[in-house]
Design a protein around this motif. Sequence first.
Motif, PDB file in Angstrom:
ATOM      1  N   VAL A 190      39.104  21.304  33.825  1.00  0.00           N
ATOM      2  CA  VAL A 190      40.286  21.628  34.647  1.00  0.00           C
ATOM      3  C   VAL A 190      40.591  22.078  32.935  1.00  0.00           C
ATOM      4  O   VAL A 190      40.875  23.465  32.768  1.00  0.00           O
ATOM      5  CB  VAL A 190      42.066  20.924  34.165  1.00  0.00           C
ATOM      6  N   VAL A 191      40.709  22.011  32.467  1.00  0.00           N
ATOM      7  CA  VAL A 191      40.229  22.416  30.262  1.00  0.00           C
ATOM      8  C   VAL A 191      39.514  24.066  30.916  1.00  0.00           C
ATOM      9  O   VAL A 191      39.889  24.409  30.047  1.00  0.00           O
ATOM     10  CB  VAL A 191      40.200  21.541  29.682  1.00  0.00           C
ATOM     11  N   ILE A 192      38.663  23.386  30.802  1.00  0.00           N
ATOM     12  CA  ILE A 192      36.891  24.248  31.061  1.00  0.00           C
ATOM     13  C   ILE A 192      37.208  25.238  31.909  1.00  0.00           C
ATOM     14  O   ILE A 192      37.141  26.295  31.411  1.00  0.00           O
ATOM     15  CB  ILE A 192      35.931  23.653  31.129  1.00  0.00           C
ATOM     16  N   LEU A 193      37.938  25.247  32.970  1.00  0.00           N
ATOM     17  CA  LEU A 193      38.380  26.285  33.844  1.00  0.00           C
ATOM     18  C   LEU A 193      39.465  27.375  33.098  1.00  0.00           C
ATOM     19  O   LEU A 193      39.488  28.060  33.334  1.00  0.00           O
ATOM     20  CB  LEU A 193      38.269  25.460  35.502  1.00  0.00           C
ATOM     21  N   THR A 194      40.846  25.958  32.594  1.00  0.00           N
ATOM     22  CA  THR A 194      41.002  26.834  32.111  1.00  0.00           C
ATOM     23  C   THR A 194      40.744  28.365  31.128  1.00  0.00           C
ATOM     24  O   THR A 194      41.673  29.052  30.271  1.00  0.00           O
ATOM     25  CB  THR A 194      42.830  25.861  31.756  1.00  0.00           C
ATOM     26  N   LEU A 195      40.387  27.450  30.185  1.00  0.00           N
ATOM     27  CA  LEU A 195      40.079  28.253  28.880  1.00  0.00           C
ATOM     28  C   LEU A 195      39.191  29.578  29.404  1.00  0.00           C
ATOM     29  O   LEU A 195      39.225  30.547  28.850  1.00  0.00           O
ATOM     30  CB  LEU A 195      38.983  27.428  28.043  1.00  0.00           C
ATOM     31  N   LEU A 196      37.918  29.241  30.208  1.00  0.00           N
ATOM     32  CA  LEU A 196      36.702  29.726  30.706  1.00  0.00           C
ATOM     33  C   LEU A 196      37.438  31.009  31.304  1.00  0.00           C
ATOM     34  O   LEU A 196      37.131  32.164  31.467  1.00  0.00           O
ATOM     35  CB  LEU A 196      35.518  29.725  31.283  1.00  0.00           C
ATOM     36  N   GLY A 197      38.774  30.744  31.968  1.00  0.00           N
ATOM     37  CA  GLY A 197      39.537  31.472  33.328  1.00  0.00           C
ATOM     38  C   GLY A 197      40.413  32.905  32.577  1.00  0.00           C
ATOM     39  O   GLY A 197      40.422  33.912  33.039  1.00  0.00           O
ATOM     40  N   SER A 198      40.767  31.965  31.055  1.00  0.00           N
ATOM     41  CA  SER A 198      41.727  32.777  30.793  1.00  0.00           C
ATOM     42  C   SER A 198      41.062  33.778  29.955  1.00  0.00           C
ATOM     43  O   SER A 198      41.306  34.594  29.260  1.00  0.00           O
ATOM     44  CB  SER A 198      42.407  32.005  29.889  1.00  0.00           C
ATOM     45  N   ILE A 199      39.406  33.567  28.687  1.00  0.00           N
ATOM     46  CA  ILE A 199      38.652  34.283  28.352  1.00  0.00           C
ATOM     47  C   ILE A 199      38.159  35.089  29.372  1.00  0.00           C
ATOM     48  O   ILE A 199      37.691  36.571  29.344  1.00  0.00           O
ATOM     49  CB  ILE A 199      37.457  33.539  27.862  1.00  0.00           C
ATOM     50  N   VAL A 200      37.257  35.228  30.348  1.00  0.00           N
ATOM     51  CA  VAL A 200      36.795  35.845  31.286  1.00  0.00           C
ATOM     52  C   VAL A 200      37.757  36.906  32.134  1.00  0.00           C
ATOM     53  O   VAL A 200      38.830  36.229  32.630  1.00  0.00           O
ATOM     54  CB  VAL A 200      35.330  35.004  32.560  1.00  0.00           C
ATOM     55  N   ASP A 201      37.212  38.107  32.787  1.00  0.00           N
ATOM     56  CA  ASP A 201      38.274  39.277  33.411  1.00  0.00           C
ATOM     57  C   ASP A 201      36.772  40.044  33.747  1.00  0.00           C
ATOM     58  O   ASP A 201      36.333  40.557  33.573  1.00  0.00           O
ATOM     59  CB  ASP A 201      39.545  39.677  31.789  1.00  0.00           C
ATOM     60  N   GLY A 202      37.918  40.865  34.491  1.00  0.00           N
ATOM     61  CA  GLY A 202      37.859  42.185  35.444  1.00  0.00           C
ATOM     62  C   GLY A 202      37.540  41.555  36.978  1.00  0.00           C
ATOM     63  O   GLY A 202      37.590  40.559  37.419  1.00  0.00           O
ATOM     64  N   VAL A 203      37.773  42.344  37.860  1.00  0.00           N
ATOM     65  CA  VAL A 203      36.484  42.272  39.101  1.00  0.00           C
ATOM     66  C   VAL A 203      35.755  42.655  39.650  1.00  0.00           C
ATOM     67  O   VAL A 203      35.182  43.926  39.068  1.00  0.00           O
ATOM     68  CB  VAL A 203      38.264  42.677  39.788  1.00  0.00           C
ATOM     69  N   TYR A 204      34.820  41.603  40.786  1.00  0.00           N
ATOM     70  CA  TYR A 204      34.091  42.472  40.385  1.00  0.00           C
ATOM     71  C   TYR A 204      33.603  43.398  41.874  1.00  0.00           C
ATOM     72  O   TYR A 204      34.641  43.654  42.855  1.00  0.00           O
ATOM     73  CB  TYR A 204      32.738  41.321  41.237  1.00  0.00           C
ATOM     74  N   PRO A 205      32.706  44.125  41.706  1.00  0.00           N
ATOM     75  CA  PRO A 205      32.307  45.837  42.100  1.00  0.00           C
ATOM     76  C   PRO A 205      32.603  45.408  43.699  1.00  0.00           C
ATOM     77  O   PRO A 205      31.705  44.215  44.380  1.00  0.00           O
ATOM     78  CB  PRO A 205      31.419  46.353  41.580  1.00  0.00           C
ATOM     79  N   GLY A 206      33.269  45.715  45.140  1.00  0.00           N
ATOM     80  CA  GLY A 206      33.509  45.962  46.781  1.00  0.00           C
ATOM     81  C   GLY A 206      34.068  44.427  46.752  1.00  0.00           C
ATOM     82  O   GLY A 206      34.164  44.188  47.615  1.00  0.00           O
ATOM     83  N   SER A 207      34.784  44.075  45.782  1.00  0.00           N
ATOM     84  CA  SER A 207      35.761  42.774  46.494  1.00  0.00           C
ATOM     85  C   SER A 207      36.180  42.900  45.189  1.00  0.00           C
ATOM     86  O   SER A 207      37.039  43.250  44.393  1.00  0.00           O
ATOM     87  CB  SER A 207      34.331  41.540  45.593  1.00  0.00           C
ATOM     88  N   GLU A 208      37.999  41.951  46.128  1.00  0.00           N
ATOM     89  CA  GLU A 208      38.535  41.799  45.340  1.00  0.00           C
ATOM     90  C   GLU A 208      38.803  40.466  44.575  1.00  0.00           C
ATOM     91  O   GLU A 208      39.852  39.887  43.312  1.00  0.00           O
ATOM     92  CB  GLU A 208      40.400  41.672  46.330  1.00  0.00           C
ATOM     93  N   VAL A 209      37.949  39.964  44.224  1.00  0.00           N
ATOM     94  CA  VAL A 209      37.077  38.558  43.043  1.00  0.00           C
ATOM     95  C   VAL A 209      36.949  38.317  42.011  1.00  0.00           C
ATOM     96  O   VAL A 209      37.067  39.346  41.517  1.00  0.00           O
ATOM     97  CB  VAL A 209      36.719  37.691  43.681  1.00  0.00           C
ATOM     98  N   THR A 210      38.336  38.052  41.371  1.00  0.00           N
ATOM     99  CA  THR A 210      38.478  38.006  39.982  1.00  0.00           C
ATOM    100  C   THR A 210      36.512  37.372  38.851  1.00  0.00           C
ATOM    101  O   THR A 210      37.198  36.261  39.779  1.00  0.00           O
ATOM    102  CB  THR A 210      39.919  37.698  39.523  1.00  0.00           C
ATOM    103  N   SER A 211      36.963  37.355  37.935  1.00  0.00           N
ATOM    104  CA  SER A 211      35.440  36.169  37.442  1.00  0.00           C
ATOM    105  C   SER A 211      36.321  35.068  37.325  1.00  0.00           C
ATOM    106  O   SER A 211      36.184  33.892  36.944  1.00  0.00           O
ATOM    107  CB  SER A 211      35.343  36.553  35.660  1.00  0.00           C
ATOM    108  N   ALA A 212      37.562  34.932  37.173  1.00  0.00           N
ATOM    109  CA  ALA A 212      38.047  33.651  37.546  1.00  0.00           C
ATOM    110  C   ALA A 212      38.227  33.047  38.404  1.00  0.00           C
ATOM    111  O   ALA A 212      38.007  31.272  38.800  1.00  0.00           O
ATOM    112  CB  ALA A 212      39.654  32.585  36.597  1.00  0.00           C
TER     113      ALA A 212
END
Length: 275
Positions: free
Chosen positions: A43-65
């Motif tokens: 949970v901590v790793i997901l929260t930290l990495l999810g807060s650090i990485v940013d952006g939306v993948y091309p052709g999709s609405e999926v974010t990096s988190a």
Amino acid sequence: MTALPDLDRRPSLARLALHRAAIELTGFLRERDAVVFTLALPVVILTLLGSIVDGVYPGSEVTSAQYLAPSMIAAGIASTTFINLGTGIAADRDDGTLRRLRGVPMPPAAYLLGKVLMALVLTIGETVLLLGVAVAAFDLRLPTEPARWLTFGWVFLLGTTACALLGIAASSLARSARSAAAVMNLPYLVLAFISGIFYTPIRALPEPLITVGSLFPLKWMAQGFRSVFLPDTILSQEVVPSWEHGRVALVLAAWCIGGMVLCLTTFRWQGRRGR
């Protein structure tokens, strides 16, 4: 004349395994620090990495988190089963618990099944916690189609079984309880990186690392979970433009069989120093 009790009637293996699982789970829950750190790590790793990485993948609405969240479910399962079982069994072997258990009228399989069932309960709780954080913090959408939840079920069961069996087998690599954590964590961290858990998207990894990671179950678990929680528009970020459910099932089932063979051939009830 009073009938004599049937002394040959013994509890079934399933009943003994459930009893042993209850003992293992109760003992684990009493160690509050172990419970907190085991459930909190992914949970901590997901929260930290999810807060650090940013952006939306091309052709999709999926974010990096959102892309990271299903992969962290796979990583959490591997951590709770492979690492915890490996270190726990190594500790039982080192302090003589396994040697004492062999002296009681309980089949060895009941002990191992009890460990696996305990790990299964913990992974269920950990997965629910991870999904709650992903939904609340990163707007991950839970699927509504029954077929996707069916996919989640078989990926979860096969992945948990494979990692648990591998953890039991790998416990024999540690010479003592003190060295078990290092022995179990090193392969876990290496596989997490080359399986695309912490490095997203997976197609951005170098080709040799993708090839090596594809030999192990963690990569396929993560891919299976992504197929459940992410739309098909994200397939452009996968290694191939398909979820490959058949191959996911085949690889995970093969590792379940291989893990069982390794358990039967390498598991030791006595430590190396006790020989």
